[in-house]
Scaffold this motif. Structure first.
Motif: not given
Length: 536
Positions: A437-459
């Motif tokens: 998705i082009p030009a996403v300036e900010l990612v907010i993790n409102l709830t932490f994911p189930l795995t650290i892998e998903d955290y890395v891919h979210r950000i």
């Protein structure tokens, strides 16, 4: 008496006529025998003369006769031509690339932390000018300045026909890394009819995005792409398959259509497993193995791209790949993008999240930044829907994407966000992997994911394509089992670790098995074999 004389006269006439016939036959026989005797005598004289020649002359004549190729039939010549043309085109290095010094190559490796495991070292294609592909394919790359590291490293080996494994972080341009060689592979085939290239993706959204990128590249070349995923009717997908040379699909829908006979993969010669680690995490290993087994073993080039290199992915590679070249950009282990600033806010009460979310949105969408794209991640579908409705009530222009939505609604919401018409998107982890998705300036993790892998891919949804980004994570005591893993990721990326987070501890919880959870134990051979019990 008169009749008897007549018979005798007739016999005399017949006898007179037969005499010249017999004489003629005898003359012919004599001539034939005379001719045969003459030929025999001539042959014997020739053989006698041949025997008097020196041995060296005889040997030379024999070799000349043996060296003379036998005349081939038209069918043999035709089949030989097809066989020669259908072979892999050998990789030819661009003349300008040959002039690039070894020190320049070493500097490129060092700058991008590249590790190469290959049978032979090929120079990376660090410029599009070194790319020897069909001009139609090259025209589709005009909007890009230079190849990304994973593209530059993988292209020479894929053009050479080698199986390859690419390990790189999200947003590194992996689609074109396999897309360009795949297109050229189809161009090189003498007959490109049928499905020749197959790409397996973990999610619908990633499959659609990959198909869109390949379609943009293939439009100029006349190569058609079909995309197969669940949640929509199969009829339109079956129609696409009739014209497609490339198929992109999710494991479930792909396997369904293969089993139904709607998707024929018996001619596939370029196979790609995209986000392989994610597919195994989601429990698709059995489906993937069945899909690979349905494709030809001989003459198939297999390519695997992944963000990490866990044991499960290694086993899959060992089963279906032949002497693969392994290219790692960064590390085999899980690593966050260096272009993302990670901020962790430890909240004492999870109920404070809603209020803090509104504060952050007002802070990062004010003044000149009011149209900046912000991606908000929730853990559950109901949570995503609730947050969307809450923000709409408070006057924000927001859309949502989660698993409870119909596919057309998910696609529409994603398009609204990509185009910028809706700058806020609330999503579950369906949007965490691979989406560009082009030009996403900010990612907010409102709830932490189930795995650290998903955290890395979210950000990883921000800071893409050479841009920088920010990721803010709300962390509560309910997430403390992930504190050790999160601290490791922050330290590896050179980010600040809050003291409140350190207070939860640095212990890293063992990753559970995808099917058997924390109770799974690898059989090391120490388990006793079953004993057969017999009763009298």
């Amino acid at each position: 008496m008169g009749s008897k004389r007549k018979i005798e006269e007739v016999d005399a006439v017949v006898a007179e006529g037969a005499a010249p016939v017999k004489a003629e036959k005898k003359d012919k026989k004599d001539k034939k025998e005379k001719k045969e005797r003459k030929e025999k005598k001539s042959k014997e004289a020739k053989e006698d003369q041949e025997s008097k020649k020196p041995k060296s002359e005889k040997k030379a004549k024999k070799e000349t006769t043996e060296d003379k190729p036998a005349k081939k039939s038209k069918n043999e010549v035709k089949s030989e031509e097809v066989e020669e043309s259908s072979g892999p085109t050998p990789y030819q290095e661009h003349p300008d690339l040959a002039n690039v010094s070894q020190s320049t190559i070493e500097e490129f490796y060092k700058e991008h932390r590249i590790t190469l495991n290959a049978q032979r070292a090929l120079k990376p294609l660090t410029s599009f000018s070194y790319l020897r592909v069909d001009p139609k394919i090259k025209s589709g790359l005009s909007k890009f300045k230079d190849p990304t590291p994973i593209q530059a490293m993988s292209w020479p080996y894929l053009f050479a026909g080698s199986d390859a494994i690419g390990i790189a972080e999200t947003g590194s341009g992996k689609t074109l890394a396999f897309g360009v060689p795949g297109m050229q592979h189809i161009f090189n085939l003498p007959d490109s009819r049928g499905v020749r290239m197959l790409v397996v993706s973990p999610t619908r959204e990633l499959a659609m995005q990959t198909a869109e990128n390949l379609t943009n590249l293939g439009d100029a070349c006349g190569i058609k792409v079909a995309c197969l995923y669940g949640g929509v009717s199969k009829h339109s997908q079956v129609q696409e398959l009739k014209r497609a040379s490339i198929v992109v699909g999710t494991p479930g829908r792909l396997l369904d259509m293969i089993n139904e006979g709607a998707c024929d993969v018996s001619k596939v010669s370029f196979l790609v497993l995209d986000e392989a680690d994610r597919m195994l995490d989601k429990g698709f290993e059995e489906d993937i193995r069945k899909i690979i087994t349905a494709t030809p073993t001989e003459g198939r080039q297999t390519v695997m791209f992944s963000a990490t290199w866990p044991e499960e992915v290694r086993k899959l590679a060992n089963t279906f790949m032949t002497n693969p070249t392994k290219i790692t950009i960064g590390s085999d282990d899980l690593a966050a993008s260096q272009s993302v600033t990670q901020l962790v806010e430890v909240l004492e009460d999870s109920r404070a999240k809603s209020q803090r979310l509104v504060q952050l949105l007002k802070q990062y969408q004010s003044g000149a930044k009011k149209n900046d794209r912000i991606l908000i991640f929730a853990l559950y579908k109901k949570e995503a829907s609730r947050v969307e409705n809450d923000l709409k009530y408070k006057g924000f222009n927001v859309a949502a994407i989660h698993g409870d939505m119909q596919q057309h609604a998910r696609t529409a919401a994603l398009e609204e966000f990509k185009s910028g018409r809706c700058p806020l998107l609330v999503a579950t982890d369906v949007a965490a992997r691979g989406l560009d998705i082009p030009a996403v300036e900010l990612v907010i993790n409102l709830t932490f994911p189930l795995t650290i892998e998903d955290y890395v891919h979210r950000i990883g949804r921000t800071g893409r394509g050479g841009r920088s980004g920010i990721a803010i994570t709300m962390f509560t005591k309910e997430d403390k089992q992930h504190s050790g893993s999160l601290i490791n990721v922050l330290k590896a990326a050179g980010q600040e670790v809050p003291e409140e987070l350190m207070a939860f501890g640095t212990t890293v919880k063992k990753k559970p098995h995808s099917a058997y959870g924390a109770f799974f134990k690898e059989d090391d051979g120490s388990m006793k074999k079953a004993t057969k019990i017999t009763f009298d």
